[in-house]
Write a protein that holds these residues in place. Sequence first.
Motif, PDB file in Angstrom:
ATOM      1  N   ASP A 125       0.448  -4.104   0.687  1.00 54.20           N
ATOM      2  CA  ASP A 125       0.393  -3.225   1.859  1.00 54.20           C
ATOM      3  C   ASP A 125      -1.026  -3.294   2.407  1.00 54.20           C
ATOM      4  OD1 ASP A 125       0.877  -1.339   3.770  1.00 54.20           O
ATOM      5  OD2 ASP A 125       0.748   0.374   2.415  1.00 54.20           O
ATOM      6  N   MET A 126      -1.197  -4.040   3.493  1.00 49.51           N
ATOM      7  CA  MET A 126      -2.529  -4.327   4.001  1.00 49.51           C
ATOM      8  C   MET A 126      -2.969  -3.303   5.040  1.00 49.51           C
ATOM      9  SD  MET A 126      -2.157  -8.472   4.188  1.00 49.51           S
ATOM     10  CE  MET A 126      -3.661  -8.716   5.112  1.00 49.51           C
ATOM     11  N   ASP A 158       2.194 -15.913  -0.021  1.00 52.65           N
ATOM     12  CA  ASP A 158       3.262 -16.866   0.296  1.00 52.65           C
ATOM     13  C   ASP A 158       3.793 -16.659   1.709  1.00 52.65           C
ATOM     14  OD1 ASP A 158       3.781 -18.364  -2.306  1.00 52.65           O
ATOM     15  OD2 ASP A 158       3.839 -16.292  -3.001  1.00 52.65           O
ATOM     16  N   GLY A 159       3.458 -15.536   2.307  1.00 51.78           N
ATOM     17  CA  GLY A 159       3.905 -15.258   3.666  1.00 51.78           C
ATOM     18  C   GLY A 159       3.593 -13.820   4.026  1.00 51.78           C
ATOM     19  N   ILE A 160       3.668 -13.519   5.333  1.00 52.21           N
ATOM     20  CA  ILE A 160       3.453 -12.144   5.774  1.00 52.21           C
ATOM     21  C   ILE A 160       4.596 -11.691   6.674  1.00 52.21           C
ATOM     22  CG2 ILE A 160       0.933 -12.358   5.664  1.00 52.21           C
ATOM     23  CD1 ILE A 160       1.018 -12.343   8.786  1.00 52.21           C
ATOM     24  N   VAL A 200       2.227  -7.391   4.044  1.00 54.46           N
ATOM     25  CA  VAL A 200       2.849  -6.641   5.134  1.00 54.46           C
ATOM     26  C   VAL A 200       1.712  -6.147   6.017  1.00 54.46           C
ATOM     27  CG1 VAL A 200       4.386  -4.754   5.769  1.00 54.46           C
ATOM     28  CG2 VAL A 200       4.733  -5.960   3.605  1.00 54.46           C
ATOM     29  N   VAL A 201       1.689  -6.613   7.276  1.00 55.05           N
ATOM     30  CA  VAL A 201       0.542  -6.369   8.155  1.00 55.05           C
ATOM     31  C   VAL A 201       0.981  -5.739   9.471  1.00 55.05           C
ATOM     32  CG1 VAL A 201      -0.541  -8.426   7.152  1.00 55.05           C
ATOM     33  CG2 VAL A 201       0.593  -8.597   9.356  1.00 55.05           C
ATOM     34  N   SER A 202      -0.009  -5.221  10.181  1.00 51.06           N
ATOM     35  CA  SER A 202       0.237  -4.699  11.530  1.00 51.06           C
ATOM     36  C   SER A 202      -1.029  -4.860  12.346  1.00 51.06           C
ATOM     37  CB  SER A 202       0.646  -3.219  11.487  1.00 51.06           C
ATOM     38  OG  SER A 202      -0.407  -2.428  10.974  1.00 51.06           O
TER      39      SER A 202
END
Length: 280
Positions: free
Chosen positions: A155-156, A174-176, A45-47
């Motif tokens: 949680d990046m 596997d995905g973001i 999970v990125v922003s």
Amino acid sequence: MSNTPEGCTHDCGSCSQNCGERKQDPQSFLEKPHELSAIKRVIGVVSGKGGVGKSMVTSMMAVLLNRKGYQTAILDADITGPSIPKAFGIREKAQGDETGLYPARTKTGIGIMSVNMLLETETTPVIWRGPVISGVVKQFWTDVVWGDVDFLFVDMPPGTGDVPLTVFQSIPLDGIIVVTSPQELVSMIVEKAVNMAKMMNVPVLGLVENMSYVTCPDCGKRINVFGESHLEEVAAREQLPVLGRIPMDPALARVADQGVMELFEGDWLDAAAEKLEGGK
């Protein structure tokens, strides 16, 4: 004098030569999880920037899939701003032995590992340089006995610096999911996160907009506090699905502040949970 072989196309993926100009394949840095961990899917999970509710989305996704009967866990890779333990009311220290570290368990069984569980107090600042922080994140993957996990959420930290790069290179994502908010939803911010994922060969599952609107308690009308959202057009430009819009909801903020995240109510991310559940 260059030691590049004659006729080099600089496409290292199709070349067997081990020359000085060879670029490492991002996949070659991937680390194996602890031998007692059996993790089916890893979702980052990125922003593009901080303060948009990335940890909130991470927590909600872990809770939603846990409610569906899956074993979920959260690796808190936001080392300098760890907030996952507080959202779930976890204050105990991490436990470990010669086998490895063990994640804390929430009331419903969600596994949690965060640097706050290793510090003297939860307010102790992490004043470490990038390589040290990156090493801790890697250890959370390799040294923690996660056990059987259907969905591990990472949680990046925000941006595209050392730690996000370590996660992309070391952990087989596997995905973001990209989290954003109306006041910072400009294509440049989203594109940075999306392009980093593409460079690392990690699929982008979709966008989630946090603080999307406020619902009037009297008439039920939606109010766009930060102005009109451009989520749909940005999603269309990047050819990505919109996985959900989360409002500014005092009740949601309250359960996080009180450490009872598992009690939140709301269907804003149901579509995102279904997408992960379906493996699409």
